[in-house]
Design a protein around this motif. Structure first.
Motif, mmCIF file in Angstrom:
data_model
loop_
_atom_site.group_PDB
_atom_site.id
_atom_site.type_symbol
_atom_site.label_atom_id
_atom_site.label_comp_id
_atom_site.label_asym_id
_atom_site.label_seq_id
_atom_site.Cartn_x
_atom_site.Cartn_y
_atom_site.Cartn_z
ATOM 1 N N ASN A 169 -22.894 -39.544 32.913
ATOM 2 C CA ASN A 169 -21.958 -40.066 32.229
ATOM 3 C C ASN A 169 -20.861 -40.210 32.840
ATOM 4 O OD1 ASN A 169 -23.473 -39.966 29.360
ATOM 5 N ND2 ASN A 169 -23.259 -37.816 29.726
ATOM 6 N N ILE A 170 -20.176 -41.477 32.995
ATOM 7 C CA ILE A 170 -19.042 -41.793 33.512
ATOM 8 C C ILE A 170 -17.950 -41.655 32.741
ATOM 9 C CG2 ILE A 170 -17.903 -43.221 35.357
ATOM 10 C CD1 ILE A 170 -20.548 -41.795 36.469
ATOM 11 N N LEU A 171 -16.924 -40.977 32.962
ATOM 12 C CA LEU A 171 -15.527 -41.057 32.512
ATOM 13 C C LEU A 171 -14.546 -41.438 33.237
ATOM 14 C CD1 LEU A 171 -16.018 -37.382 30.657
ATOM 15 C CD2 LEU A 171 -16.581 -39.684 29.645
ATOM 16 N N LEU A 172 -14.172 -42.701 32.903
ATOM 17 C CA LEU A 172 -13.293 -43.268 34.161
ATOM 18 C C LEU A 172 -11.995 -43.290 33.529
ATOM 19 C CD1 LEU A 172 -13.257 -44.907 36.719
ATOM 20 C CD2 LEU A 172 -13.149 -47.081 35.169
ATOM 21 N N ASN B 192 -18.798 -30.449 41.173
ATOM 22 C CA ASN B 192 -18.819 -31.031 42.637
ATOM 23 C C ASN B 192 -17.349 -31.846 42.386
ATOM 24 O OD1 ASN B 192 -18.958 -33.774 44.544
ATOM 25 N ND2 ASN B 192 -20.348 -32.156 45.394
ATOM 26 N N LEU B 193 -16.754 -31.923 43.429
ATOM 27 C CA LEU B 193 -15.398 -32.592 43.468
ATOM 28 C C LEU B 193 -14.987 -33.370 44.873
ATOM 29 C CD1 LEU B 193 -12.525 -32.646 42.357
ATOM 30 C CD2 LEU B 193 -11.868 -30.469 43.473
ATOM 31 N N GLN B 194 -14.882 -34.593 44.518
ATOM 32 C CA GLN B 194 -14.880 -35.589 45.670
ATOM 33 C C GLN B 194 -13.315 -36.133 45.597
ATOM 34 O OE1 GLN B 194 -16.817 -36.273 48.211
ATOM 35 N NE2 GLN B 194 -18.071 -34.368 47.361
ATOM 36 N N LYS C 175 -7.970 -41.021 44.748
ATOM 37 C CA LYS C 175 -9.005 -40.946 43.693
ATOM 38 C C LYS C 175 -9.656 -39.731 43.489
ATOM 39 C CE LYS C 175 -12.872 -44.013 42.064
ATOM 40 N NZ LYS C 175 -13.404 -45.260 42.337
ATOM 41 N N VAL C 176 -9.575 -39.253 42.610
ATOM 42 C CA VAL C 176 -10.449 -37.996 42.332
ATOM 43 C C VAL C 176 -11.729 -38.189 41.370
ATOM 44 C CG1 VAL C 176 -10.218 -35.604 41.357
ATOM 45 C CG2 VAL C 176 -8.343 -36.851 42.401
ATOM 46 N N SER C 177 -12.840 -37.498 41.770
ATOM 47 C CA SER C 177 -14.069 -37.773 41.106
ATOM 48 C C SER C 177 -14.534 -36.355 40.773
ATOM 49 C CB SER C 177 -14.981 -38.601 42.040
ATOM 50 O OG SER C 177 -16.163 -38.657 41.292
ATOM 51 N N VAL C 178 -14.714 -36.007 39.641
ATOM 52 C CA VAL C 178 -14.926 -34.687 39.118
ATOM 53 C C VAL C 178 -16.297 -34.626 38.491
ATOM 54 C CG1 VAL C 178 -14.263 -32.668 37.965
ATOM 55 C CG2 VAL C 178 -12.592 -33.961 38.809
ATOM 56 N N GLU D 140 -13.415 -39.794 36.838
ATOM 57 C CA GLU D 140 -12.599 -40.162 37.844
ATOM 58 C C GLU D 140 -11.181 -40.848 37.456
ATOM 59 O OE1 GLU D 140 -15.098 -43.682 38.938
ATOM 60 O OE2 GLU D 140 -16.465 -42.273 40.126
ATOM 61 N N PHE D 141 -10.371 -40.325 38.408
ATOM 62 C CA PHE D 141 -9.179 -40.694 37.957
ATOM 63 C C PHE D 141 -8.058 -40.660 39.344
ATOM 64 C CE2 PHE D 141 -9.589 -36.243 37.513
ATOM 65 C CZ PHE D 141 -8.423 -35.614 38.323
ATOM 66 N N ASP D 142 -7.055 -41.432 39.112
ATOM 67 C CA ASP D 142 -6.315 -41.365 40.323
ATOM 68 C C ASP D 142 -5.113 -40.509 40.292
ATOM 69 O OD1 ASP D 142 -5.645 -44.978 40.372
ATOM 70 O OD2 ASP D 142 -7.251 -43.732 41.302
ATOM 71 N N TYR D 143 -4.453 -39.915 41.487
ATOM 72 C CA TYR D 143 -3.570 -38.852 41.432
ATOM 73 C C TYR D 143 -2.557 -39.099 42.217
ATOM 74 C CZ TYR D 143 -1.699 -33.968 42.149
ATOM 75 O OH TYR D 143 -0.974 -33.039 42.114
ATOM 76 N N ASN D 144 -1.296 -39.323 41.846
ATOM 77 C CA ASN D 144 -0.160 -39.582 42.635
ATOM 78 C C ASN D 144 0.467 -38.507 43.533
ATOM 79 O OD1 ASN D 144 2.187 -40.662 43.933
ATOM 80 N ND2 ASN D 144 3.071 -41.626 41.940
ATOM 81 N N MET D 145 0.260 -38.784 44.925
ATOM 82 C CA MET D 145 0.688 -37.738 45.793
ATOM 83 C C MET D 145 2.212 -37.942 46.231
ATOM 84 S SD MET D 145 -2.214 -35.855 46.879
ATOM 85 C CE MET D 145 -1.481 -35.196 48.549
#
Length: 930
Positions: A3-6, A207-209, A220-223, A267-272
């Motif tokens: 299941n993809i939670l975007l 897993n964490l990418q 972009k973080v994929s958990v 999947e989500f974006d994380y501001n650095m």
């Protein structure tokens, strides 16, 4: 199905959360028991229910434990002893390992995951005799088993692991791929690296990418979340990135999630933030990303390292963080002679990468294998660009569905386990693959769609007809030794073309529109370093080295062994230098991959390194000396030839290769021409050195008229107030010289020479080199290995005494340098084993498979006469061949001097056989490995 939670997070929630969960693991390394099962009777005889009698330490291998078939081979100059290092104890087949473990009572309700970090090749697991479903067969990643339904918290139980190291898929031509081979690592049986059982909650991060975007300052973080509970769970994800060096945290965020049963991906974006630190060879800045999932009942944490970097391409140029980069690389072929397997800890890899960095490299290619986690960690920390490959080297790629499926599975393992590492920059599908190239293109396309953090290529070169001259359709970069327009490595031209230092490979790359990396350049064999034998204290026996030593001892040549290594190695140095500099001079080439900076002990004992198999120097050149032509910044000069007469001028264009990441503003470039310590000429100019390749920064034009005797000069260039410098040798001979034979009689006939010697004359015998028996004269040494490629003229360069009077007017070192080219290629090397007495003046180092006495200049007394035999051409076009003319003059001056008093040749008739005519000399070129 996942299941993809975007979840694209546009506004972050500030919080004070600081994850501090402790991983719950049991280390199961230590004492196990083992039983070999060579006849496959273990399963039917119930070995899954037994504790065995023999003890073994894991992590470790049966080789470590001295279990298996003991080696009975003795040193010998034949196969298999010369094929590779020899296992002291060998075992191929199934082996059973067992021990008892106790699971804490507090782990009730947890998922229990067994990790076996690296195994060859297939594993099955039992708990108290019950088989755990789904065996594992990866060569590139840990083997994981879910033991939740088998282990009981609070109870002591027996774990049994069956390891089968037999070939499961045909992924290797003659077992040469380095993931499964006895050529470098060995086909060991055992378990190495981490061995543990981890307890995780029913809802956990599996897993964490992380995919960095340096242009938008975000990741972009994929958990990947696993929910093994009985219902959908509501929870939160807590995320924070921390700069590892400063320990400074980026703003932490919290995100609500709904976690479906089974496996799902958020999947989500994380501001650095604005002040990000970029990762590269010059600034290996690392971040740590911590992600915690928390529900009402469960919590789990995953931590990974990553770097903010973009490894990309712009036309024919590779870029890192939008700046041009040039790869200075060598191969890592799983060469670890003490253990027979790669290090699984960082300390072992620190030696590899630390040495490579000291020698000016920034890149390693892992030929047909993928290293373990520790290698990536060290490369991340030191700033190395890695090319990793699937574990395959075959000629029928795409034609076996079982192999195809295995490779796709291995690729997914590599993405999951190692994809976050910033050092993982390049990915090749395998080494020199042939077969269905459309399959490779489809594979590359598939992987790009899954993971665009790396650049991809279909194969590291190919011999497939109709391919290999230009990139494949899906390639991001192109690895080759030639193109549709010619060679891009010197091994193809250095022997056939006179030395010139103003050439590059621009013509060969004119149709290439992608970054090109030169494939496996070098492969110049160096004579075995005999004193290396004492270093082999592990699982491998150097029967190859011992055989060479014993042969030299039998022939009375052992005292020459050190000189053989030095002379052949010094020749390799000058060839590697020119290989590298030609690549640096070529716009359109983005790097080189040496084969190799260090020795390759397999495929016929291919000792092609300037370092030994332990990454230790052979003292052929210093690391500082090598860095002169292998650094981010390299001064270069283009000049037409190595040898001059003193009525000419030395004319050169000075270039600078600058891949330091930034322009070098207003740098003073200094040059000088030296005769030993005497300065003959010099100059300097201030220039700004832009990033990339800088051609014709300044010119040198210096008359050589002041040179009145044969002289070796050194041209030096340096960037003032930096460590960047370089140098080259050239040779200058007086042009106005007459050839004075004096009392020496020149002849091309052995019969005439005998008569002249009987009459008491000094005789220079210079037979027609094209007709006499012997070995074809070569400038370049043995290619790769005389065992792997036996049909080649197998000499390894000049060995002489530069202080001998015969060289008084012919300046030389003890080894081949560029001024020897004409003499060597226009010659036949004599095999002088049978001569008793006399003395070789110019020896040729033989290859270690033969160890014959070889010479191209030999002296001796016969009766009342004195003789010099020269088997290089001293007769033709001397006015156009200044080196040959100078050698002849030096020989004659020596023969006419009082110093000419050679030892007696006690069996002069031996010359009749040595100098007899033979139409077919040993002159075959090396053929393809295939």
């Amino acid at each position: 199905m996942k299941n993809i939670l975007l979840l694209i997070v546009s506004s972050f929630l500030l919080c004070s959360w600081s994850p501090s969960l402790n991983k719950k693991t049991i280390d199961i390394s230590g004492q196990w028991t083992v039983q070999l099962d060579s006849t496959d009777i273990g399963l039917q005889n119930g070995w899954q229910n037994k504790i065995f009698n023999q003890v073994i330490q894991l992590p470790g291998t049966t080789d470590d434990a001295r279990i298996g078939i003991p080696n009975k081979l003795k040193p010998s100059l034949e196969k298999p002893q010369l094929s590779h290092l020899t296992r002291k104890n060998s075992y191929i087949g199934a082996a059973w390992y067992t021990r008892k473990v106790s699971i804490p009572k507090g782990w009730k309700g947890k998922q229990l995951i067994l990790k076996l970090e690296r195994v060859i090749w297939k594993t099955n697991v039992w708990v108290d005799g019950k088989e755990v479903s789904a065996g594992q067969n990866s060569l590139v990643s840990p083997h994981y088993f879910d033991l939740s339904n088998y282990l009981i918290p609070g109870k002591t139980q027996r774990i049994t692991v069956r390891v089968d190291n037999r070939k499961q898929f045909d992924i290797s031509l003659e077992n040469m791929a380095h993931a499964y081979t006895n050529m470098t690592q060995i086909i060991w049986n055992g378990i190495i690296g981490e061995m543990n059982i981890e307890a995780v909650d029913a809802v956990h991060v599996s897993n964490l990418q992380v995919q960095p975007d340096i242009d938008l300052n975000k990741i972009k973080v994929s958990v990947t979340l696993k929910n093994n509970s009985k219902s959908t769970q509501k929870g939160v994800l807590n995320i924070v990135a921390i700069h590892k060096k400063s320990k400074k945290s980026i703003t932490a965020v919290t995100q609500k999630v709904q976690i479906e049963k089974g496996e799902s991906v958020a999947e989500f974006d994380y501001n650095m933030g604005k002040d990000i630190k970029l990762w590269s060879e010059f600034s290996p800045e690392l971040y740590e990303l911590k992600v915690e999932v928390k529900t009402a009942k469960y919590k789990s944490e995953k931590v990974v390292d990553f770097g903010m970097r973009k490894f990309s391409k712009k036309g024919t140029v590779l870029t890192v963080n939008n700046k041009a980069v040039f790869l200075r690389g060598t191969l890592e072929c799983n060469i670890f002679p003490l253990t027979g397997h790669p290090p699984m800890d960082k300390k072992g890899w620190e030696k590899v990468f630390g040495t490579a960095k000291k020698w000016g490299l920034n890149h390693l290619r892992f030929h047909s294998w993928c290293p373990p986690e520790a290698a990536f960690e060290v490369a991340d920390e030191m700033g190395f660009y890695l090319q990793v490959e699937l574990p395959v080297w075959i000629l029928n790629i795409g034609q076996d569905q079982g192999v195809n499926d295995f490779l796709y599975s291995e690729a997914q393992h590599m993405i999951d386990e190692y994809g976050n590492h910033p050092s993982f920059c390049m990915w090749s599908m395998g080494n020199e693959l042939q077969g269905d190239m459309s399959f490779l293109n489809e594979m590359v396309k598939n992987f790009k769609g899954k993971d665009n953090r790396h650049l991809y290529t279909s194969t590291s070169f190919t011999f497939e007809k109709g391919h290999g001259l230009l990139p494949e359709l899906e390639d991001d970069f192109f690895i080759t030794q030639w193109t549709n327009k010619g060679w891009v490595r010197g091994q193809g031209v250095f022997n056939s073309e006179p030395p010139t230092f103003n050439k590059d490979y621009s013509a060969a790359v004119q149709d290439i529109t992608l970054p090109l990396i030169t494939h496996e350049i070098g492969q110049y064999a160096v004579y075995p370093k005999i004193d290396e034998i004492s270093k082999y204290t592990g699982v491998l026996e150097p029967l190859n080295f011992k055989a060479v030593k014993e042969d030299l001892e039998r022939k009375g040549l052992i005292s020459k062994a050190e000189d053989y290594t030095k002379a052949s190695g010094k020749l390799a140095v000058i060839l590697y230098k020119e290989e590298i500099e030609r690549a640096l001079k070529t716009a359109g080439i983005s790097g080189f991959q040496l084969l190799d900076l260090h020795d390759f002990p397999g495929q016929g004992t291919a000792l092609v390194g300037l370092l030994d198999a332990f990454w230790d120097s052979k003292n052929l050149i210093s690391a500082e000396g090598f860095r002169q032509f292998s650094s981010p910044v390299v001064p270069l000069i283009r000049f037409p030839k190595a040898t001059y007469t003193n009525n000419e001028s030395f004319v050169a264009a000075l270039d600078v290769s600058n891949y330091s990441g930034n322009p070098l503003n207003e740098k003073v470039i200094e040059w000088s021409i030296m005769d030993n310590d005497i300065l003959l000429a010099s100059g300097s100019k201030k220039r700004t050195i832009k990033s990339g390749y800088n051609q014709e920064v300044l010119d040198i034009n210096e008359s050589l008229q002041k040179i009145t005797k044969a002289t070796k000069l050194t041209v030096k260039v340096a960037l003032k107030d930096t460590d960047y410098k370089n140098e080259w040798n050239v040779w200058v001979y007086p042009q106005q010289q007459t050839i004075d034979y004096g009392k020496v009689v020149y002849t091309r006939s052995l019969e005439e020479a005998y008569k002249l010697l009987d009459a008491g004359h000094k005789v220079l015998l210079n037979p027609d080199w094209k007709k006499i028996k012997g070995i074809e004269g070569k400038f370049v040494p043995v290619f790769w290995s005389p065992v792997h490629f036996p049909k080649q003229a197998g000499t390894m360069g000049v060995l002489c005494d530069p202080m001998h009077k015969v060289f008084s007017d012919f300046p030389t070192d003890m080894h081949t340098d560029w001024q020897w080219w004409d003499l060597n290629v226009n010659s036949t090397t004599l095999i002088v084993d049978s001569i008793i007495g006399g003395n070789p003046l110019v020896e040729m180092v033989d290859n270690f498979a033969n160890n014959r006495k070889l010479a191209s200049l030999f002296e001796g007394s016969i009766g009342s006469g004195k003789l010099v035999i020269a088997s290089f051409d001293l007769s033709k076009d001397l006015m156009e061949r200044p080196v040959v003319k100078q050698m002849l003059i030096s020989i004659l001056n020596y023969m006419n001097s009082e110093s000419f008093n050679p030892a007696t040749i006690k069996n002069p008739d031996s010359l009749k056989l040595i100098l007899s005519e033979e139409k077919n000399k040993i002159s075959d070129s090396p053929t393809s490995v295939y």
